[in-house]
Enzyme design. Structure first.
Site, PDB file in Angstrom:
ATOM      1  N   ARG A  51       0.810  -1.223   0.000  1.00 22.08           N
ATOM      2  CA  ARG A  51       0.000   0.000   0.000  1.00 22.08           C
ATOM      3  C   ARG A  51       0.841   1.270   0.000  1.00 22.08           C
ATOM      4  O   ARG A  51       0.641   2.152  -0.814  1.00 22.08           O
ATOM      5  CB  ARG A  51      -0.867   0.032   1.272  1.00 22.08           C
ATOM      6  CG  ARG A  51      -2.321   0.100   1.073  1.00 22.08           C
ATOM      7  CD  ARG A  51      -2.983  -0.240   2.389  1.00 22.08           C
ATOM      8  NE  ARG A  51      -2.303  -1.361   3.007  1.00 22.08           N
ATOM      9  CZ  ARG A  51      -2.522  -2.616   2.656  1.00 22.08           C
ATOM     10  NH1 ARG A  51      -3.416  -2.887   1.746  1.00 22.08           N
ATOM     11  NH2 ARG A  51      -1.866  -3.594   3.225  1.00 22.08           N
ATOM     12  N   THR A  52       1.768   1.334   0.931  1.00 25.89           N
ATOM     13  CA  THR A  52       2.469   2.601   1.127  1.00 25.89           C
ATOM     14  C   THR A  52       3.299   2.969  -0.098  1.00 25.89           C
ATOM     15  O   THR A  52       3.253   4.097  -0.583  1.00 25.89           O
ATOM     16  CB  THR A  52       3.343   2.543   2.386  1.00 25.89           C
ATOM     17  OG1 THR A  52       2.537   2.090   3.466  1.00 25.89           O
ATOM     18  CG2 THR A  52       3.913   3.898   2.734  1.00 25.89           C
ATOM     19  N   LYS A  80      25.050  -4.504  -0.076  1.00 27.73           N
ATOM     20  CA  LYS A  80      26.523  -4.532  -0.073  1.00 27.73           C
ATOM     21  C   LYS A  80      27.075  -3.877   1.186  1.00 27.73           C
ATOM     22  O   LYS A  80      28.272  -3.710   1.329  1.00 27.73           O
ATOM     23  CB  LYS A  80      27.058  -3.785  -1.286  1.00 27.73           C
ATOM     24  CG  LYS A  80      26.645  -4.363  -2.619  1.00 27.73           C
ATOM     25  CD  LYS A  80      27.170  -3.460  -3.735  1.00 27.73           C
ATOM     26  CE  LYS A  80      26.493  -3.773  -5.055  1.00 27.73           C
ATOM     27  NZ  LYS A  80      26.689  -2.696  -6.020  1.00 27.73           N
ATOM     28  N   ARG A 101      11.175   3.691   3.469  1.00 27.80           N
ATOM     29  CA  ARG A 101      10.767   2.733   4.518  1.00 27.80           C
ATOM     30  C   ARG A 101      11.983   1.894   4.878  1.00 27.80           C
ATOM     31  O   ARG A 101      12.725   1.460   3.989  1.00 27.80           O
ATOM     32  CB  ARG A 101       9.640   1.831   4.030  1.00 27.80           C
ATOM     33  CG  ARG A 101       9.388   0.668   4.995  1.00 27.80           C
ATOM     34  CD  ARG A 101       8.102  -0.031   4.764  1.00 27.80           C
ATOM     35  NE  ARG A 101       6.979   0.792   5.180  1.00 27.80           N
ATOM     36  CZ  ARG A 101       5.739   0.347   5.308  1.00 27.80           C
ATOM     37  NH1 ARG A 101       5.458  -0.910   5.043  1.00 27.80           N
ATOM     38  NH2 ARG A 101       4.772   1.157   5.684  1.00 27.80           N
ATOM     39  N   HIS A 129       5.077   6.170  11.522  1.00 28.04           N
ATOM     40  CA  HIS A 129       4.525   6.026  10.175  1.00 28.04           C
ATOM     41  C   HIS A 129       3.611   7.230   9.961  1.00 28.04           C
ATOM     42  O   HIS A 129       2.393   7.107   9.923  1.00 28.04           O
ATOM     43  CB  HIS A 129       3.752   4.700  10.091  1.00 28.04           C
ATOM     44  CG  HIS A 129       3.394   4.287   8.700  1.00 28.04           C
ATOM     45  ND1 HIS A 129       3.713   5.030   7.582  1.00 28.04           N
ATOM     46  CD2 HIS A 129       2.731   3.186   8.243  1.00 28.04           C
ATOM     47  CE1 HIS A 129       3.272   4.401   6.510  1.00 28.04           C
ATOM     48  NE2 HIS A 129       2.674   3.291   6.889  1.00 28.04           N
TER      49      HIS A 129
END
Lengths: 305, 138
Positions: A51-52, A80, A101, A129
């Site tokens: 969704r986000t 890495k 995120r 959030h």
């Protein structure tokens, strides 16, 4: 240059203004079609999200902008061993704004200290959030008509649920909010949130373990999932699980004007029979997420119509 | 027990009894050239017992660290054998690279070159929280 790391980075006036812009976008989307033309959003998703990420990308595309990014850490230089600070310094060379995120709490704050472009926290572990909170606030205003003088019940996992903590923090700035905390003892709202947010701001609140009993009081019901992994033993989980699943019979005493919200994804905590009830607004809530993100991108890029 | 008076230096007084060694280590006093005395369990009218650290020499003291460890401390600056300045410490608003965040989900657990910063969120109960993940210092 502004970033959005926590909902507390925004004043109440700024939140209200973002909601106003989002509502204007909803009413006349064509006016906003090119406001971010030639601008690029980078979505840096170090952990998966449906969704986000899609909401951010759809928001930027609807503003006429472009989108680049990655949707898991394995497809980035993080695999890495590159630091968050170096990643955002690099991406800042290609993009005008970054939505990020990350599974580690505080990663967007580290990013904001190093970045040359605005950073939006799109979720940092179980911590913040803020765009979900903005989505929730827009939904409440659209469904309920205002952001003050109502009773909201939070049901489910109130201990670990970041969306609950964040929304409570945001609502504590508005007048006449009454909060009903509905959860098993094991998943009660942490005491520091009660002390630092609710008591400090004189917010009226009660705790209940019985969803059905408190249902008639509620103007808004904010459901969250009670997750199996939060319990120390399986027996407790199985004993409590069904008490916090919303079914049509539990809505028997509810107001006809109730708004049922959920940050999604849902697993089984709201019966699918509820989906057709006009009081269920969680899919409208999803749609609102895109519009408030459009408003936020515009604000941080300092563009307007 | 006699310890020579400080001519030019610092006397860290009113240290809570038993915390002297902690402060000695935090200030890395084992690595300085100047004479240093750590007095433990000295009789005190105010505290009953206290620790004192005397440093005969001009060194920079990180008062932020001292205030965090023991806000009741008094720092006396001595010049030419007389008291030039007396500072009463208090809990600092932030402490940097003094404590480490123990939350394994915090970005400080993986990001290189990052400062560990804690902010005072509750003065009454002496609660500091990590500025990144908001976990309580312990």
């Amino acid at each position: 240059m502004r970033h959005l790391i926590s909902i507390t980075d925004l004043t109440t006036e700024e939140i209200d203004s973002l909601i106003d812009t989002a509502e204007d976008i909803i009413s006349r989307p064509e006016a906003y079609r090119e406001v971010c033309k030639y601008k690029t959003l980078a979505t840096l998703f170090f952990e998966p999200s449906t969704r986000t990420r899609l909401s951010f990308e759809s928001a930027m595309l609807s503003l006429g902008g472009n989108v680049i990014g990655f949707s898991e850490a394995q497809s980035s230089s993080a695999a890495k061993g590159e630091s968050v600070a170096d990643t955002v310094r690099t991406v800042g060379c290609y993009a005008d704004i970054i939505a990020m995120r990350h599974p580690k709490e505080g990663a967007p704050m580290v990013a904001s200290a190093a970045s040359t472009v605005p950073i939006i926290n799109a979720g940092d572990g179980g911590h913040n959030h803020p765009t979900q909170t903005l989505t929730d606030l827009l939904t409440i205003r659209r469904e309920f008509g205002r952001l003050d003088d109502f009773t909201i019940g939070f049901c489910g996992d109130l201990k670990f649920g970041r969306t609950v903590h964040s929304l409570i923090t945001a609502l504590s700035r508005y007048k006449g909010i009454k909060i009903v905390l509905i959860s098993p003892e094991e998943l009660k709202l942490p005491s520091y949130i009660k002390k630092d947010i609710l008591q400090k701001n004189n917010i009226e609140y009660v705790h209940s373990t019985d969803l059905t009993a408190v249902m008639p009081m509620l103007d808004i019901l904010y459901m969250t999932r009670v997750q199996r992994e939060r319990f120390f033993n399986e027996d407790d989980y199985l004993r409590l699980r069904d008490s916090y699943i919303l079914t049509p019979d539990k809505l028997a005493g509810a107001k006809s004007t109730l708004s049922i919200m959920h940050p999604l994804p849902r697993v089984n905590e709201i019966s699918t029979e509820i989906d057709s009830d006009p009081r269920a607004c969680y899919f409208r809530q999803v749609a609102n997420g895109k519009f408030i993100r459009m408003a936020l991108i515009m604000k941080l890029l300092e563009v307007g119509i | 027990m006699n310890v020579d008076s400080v001519r030019n230096g610092i006397v860290i007084d009113h240290i809570q009894a038993g915390k002297g060694m902690e402060i000695y280590k935090f200030l890395s006093l084992d690595s300085i050239e100047s004479p240093v005395a750590l007095l433990k369990n000295v009789q005190s009218r105010k505290l009953g017992k206290k620790d004192i650290i005397k440093i005969d020499g001009d060194i920079d003291i990180d008062l932020e660290v001292l205030g965090y460890i023991d806000p009741g401390i008094t720092v006396n600056i001595i010049k030419d054998g007389t008291l030039a300045e007396k500072r009463h410490l208090e809990l600092p608003e932030t402490v940097t690279d003094v404590i480490r965040c123990k939350n394994p989900r915090c970005i400080t657990s993986v990001e290189q070159g990052i400062k560990h910063i804690f902010k005072l969120t509750d003065r009454e109960n002496r609660i500091y929280r990590c500025i990144y993940c908001e976990s309580k210092a312990n």
